[in-house]
Design an enzyme around this catalytic site. Structure first.
Site, PDB file in Angstrom:
ATOM      1  CE1 TYR A 134      -4.069   1.833   0.705  1.00 13.98           C
ATOM      2  CE2 TYR A 134      -3.142   2.503   2.811  1.00 13.98           C
ATOM      3  CZ  TYR A 134      -4.136   2.595   1.851  1.00 13.98           C
ATOM      4  OH  TYR A 134      -5.202   3.451   2.069  1.00 13.98           O
ATOM      5  CG  HIS A 139      -4.060   4.188  -3.350  1.00 17.36           C
ATOM      6  ND1 HIS A 139      -5.303   4.191  -3.941  1.00 17.36           N
ATOM      7  CD2 HIS A 139      -4.039   3.104  -2.528  1.00 17.36           C
ATOM      8  CE1 HIS A 139      -5.997   3.148  -3.502  1.00 17.36           C
ATOM      9  NE2 HIS A 139      -5.259   2.478  -2.643  1.00 17.36           N
ATOM     10  NE  ARG A 148      -7.834   6.733   8.262  1.00 16.81           N
ATOM     11  CZ  ARG A 148      -7.590   5.783   7.345  1.00 16.81           C
ATOM     12  NH1 ARG A 148      -8.339   4.705   7.324  1.00 16.81           N
ATOM     13  NH2 ARG A 148      -6.611   5.923   6.485  1.00 16.81           N
ATOM     14  CD  GLU A 205      -6.805  -1.658  -4.951  1.00 16.40           C
ATOM     15  OE1 GLU A 205      -5.919  -2.509  -4.742  1.00 16.40           O
ATOM     16  OE2 GLU A 205      -7.395  -1.049  -4.035  1.00 16.40           O
ATOM     17  CD  GLU A 207      -2.127  -3.153  -6.387  1.00 15.68           C
ATOM     18  OE1 GLU A 207      -1.176  -3.868  -6.006  1.00 15.68           O
ATOM     19  OE2 GLU A 207      -3.197  -3.032  -5.757  1.00 15.68           O
ATOM     20  CG  ASP A 239      -5.551  -5.971  -5.461  1.00 20.71           C
ATOM     21  OD1 ASP A 239      -6.121  -7.081  -5.425  1.00 20.71           O
ATOM     22  OD2 ASP A 239      -5.320  -5.291  -4.442  1.00 20.71           O
ATOM     23  CD  GLN A 246     -10.935  -2.555   0.046  1.00 20.53           C
ATOM     24  OE1 GLN A 246     -11.269  -2.478  -1.137  1.00 20.53           O
ATOM     25  NE2 GLN A 246      -9.887  -1.930   0.513  1.00 20.53           N
ATOM     26  CB  THR A 355      -3.913   1.645  -5.810  1.00 24.22           C
ATOM     27  OG1 THR A 355      -4.744   0.539  -5.508  1.00 24.22           O
ATOM     28  CG2 THR A 355      -4.522   2.475  -6.921  1.00 24.22           C
TER      29      THR A 355
END
Ligand code: MN
Length: 422
Positions: A134, A139, A148, A205, A207, A239, A246, A355
């Site tokens: 990650y 991203h 958040r 995603e 990647e 991905d 999720q 990502t």
């Protein structure tokens, strides 16, 4: 310089301008044909597959003293396990055989040169374990902001270690394999209990993933300075992600069924050797990483990345243009961190980047970010809109490096069509 990377080389095999596979690339893959269903290892040049098993039978690799039938294999793993030095020797030899000064080998071309559209490109690696990182700051910031808020976008650990999770190796498929929309649990807006059904927020995603060609012993970490010895090469990696599944399942242990239904890779493994001319420094790391993650020199790679969405029966629309060079944590740091607790890597293991989003909205590597959680739908060239992927949509990822001299080192495609849920 690695001999095979010489930008002045030209091949006697026709290579169209803009091809992903000039003589300076020479990636490795596995293929079979209708006429010969036995799987063999190959390289790609122009629009052709080069059968390495036939070249070996003809004696062209005799000087390298390779194990018998090393190219007559279903997987690249035994070849990769010979190490980067051996692969470099094979790639340099291939470069000699295919360059335009080498006329002798041309007489046998009909035995080992096969039009790529007549070859079935197989999943090249027997993947033992697959880890997804990650590691794109853009991203992680985008996703964190959505879930958040801006103040808490990055978790306190993010700039101290390459965050990752253990993915599922069994559902990694090769480009061209359709992907079935998964069923699962999700919590609708305002609901107190989950529902069960086909995912409504299916996403890609963008990647890249690196393939391991060397083991470390259990208990012996890979030092960050030696990490590249363990990396054979890279593939494109989609991905696929069911965002609704999720979101409901990921606390506290991370992604699970929202990710494990499928991941798509491109069929050609482009060697780290071929990518050597495209090394660039990564973004500055602040705070300075802890000692075991500190590395000097350029360990990012300038690889252009593109995503197209093609509706069923329609034409593709480019929805994203990003670059692998944006990665905050590089592959060496990922590998050093992965093994610092003594965890052992094995030949054929796959580590995906996470990502890869760039700094601008057109460089975001997922629908989640491109549409900002569905609030700003994408417009496709046929006039239709997308918040997330629809049944019948094909996602096509491409990656390439561009040499100052005009040479393009490409990855081919990682593509897959979304099939309706059963
Ligand atoms: Mn991912």
């Amino acid at each position: 310089m690695i001999a095979a990377n010489d930008p002045t080389l030209r091949s006697w095999v026709p290579v169209a301008a803009g091809s992903d596979f000039p003589i300076q690339n020479l990636p490795f893959g596995v293929f079979r044909t209708a006429a010969n269903p036995e799987a063999r290892i190959a390289t790609a040049i122009g629009a052709y597959v080069v059968d390495l098993a036939v070249l070996a039978d003809l004696g062209y690799f005799d000087e390298l003293q390779l194990p018998k039938d090393i190219f007559r294999q279903r997987w690249l793993n035994p070849f990769m396990a010979l190490g980067r030095h051996t692969a470099r020797g094979v790639r340099n030899r291939l470069s000699e055989l295919l360059r335009d000064t080498q006329e002798g080998v041309r007489a046998h071309a009909n035995h080992f040169l096969i039009p790529m559209d007549q070859a079935e490109l197989l999943l090249p690696i027997q993947v033992g374990d697959y880890t997804d990182f990650y590691s794109s700051l853009e991203h992680a910031t985008n996703v964190g902001t959505m879930f958040r808020g801006k103040e808490n976008a990055l978790m306190p650990n993010w700039k101290w270690l390459p965050v990752g999770y253990h993915g599922r190796a069994s559902s990694i498929v090769v480009s061209g394999t359709p992907v079935r929309r998964p069923h699962g649990q999700y919590l609708s807006q305002g609901a107190t209990q989950p529902q069960f059904g086909p995912s409504r927020l299916l996403d890609f995603e963008l990647e890249m993933a690196f393939v391991l060609c060397k083991e470390n012993k259990l208990g012996q970490p890979i030092p960050v300075s030696e990490a590249e010895d363990y990396i054979f090469g890279l593939v494109l990696f989609n991905d696929w992600s069911a965002r609704d599944i999720q979101k409901w399942e990921y606390v506290p242990l991370g992604p699970f069924l929202g990710k494990s239904f499928a991941s798509t890779i491109s069929p050609w493994v482009v060697t780290l050797d071929a990518l050597e001319p495209f090394r660039v420094a990564g973004p500055p790391q602040e705070p300075e990483p802890l000692a075991y993650l500190r590395c000097s020199g350029a360990h990012n790679f300038d690889i252009h990345l593109q995503v197209d969405i093609q509706p069923e029966g329609g034409t593709p629309t480019r929805v994203c243009l990003s670059n692998f060079k944006y990665m905050y944590w590089n592959m060496c740091q990922q590998l050093a961190h992965h093994t610092i607790n003594g965890c052992n890597m094995r030949v054929g293991d796959l580590c995906a980047s996470g990502t890869i989003s760039g700094p601008t909205p057109d460089a975001y590597g997922s629908m989640l970010e491109l549409t900002w959680r569905g609030t700003q739908p994408l417009k496709l060239s046929d006039g239709s809109e997308r918040k997330f992927l629809l049944d019948g949509d094909t996602v096509i990822m491409r990656g390439w490096c561009t040499h100052p001299q005009g040479i393009r080192i490409g990855f081919g495609e990682a593509k897959g069509q979304v099939l309706p849920a059963t």
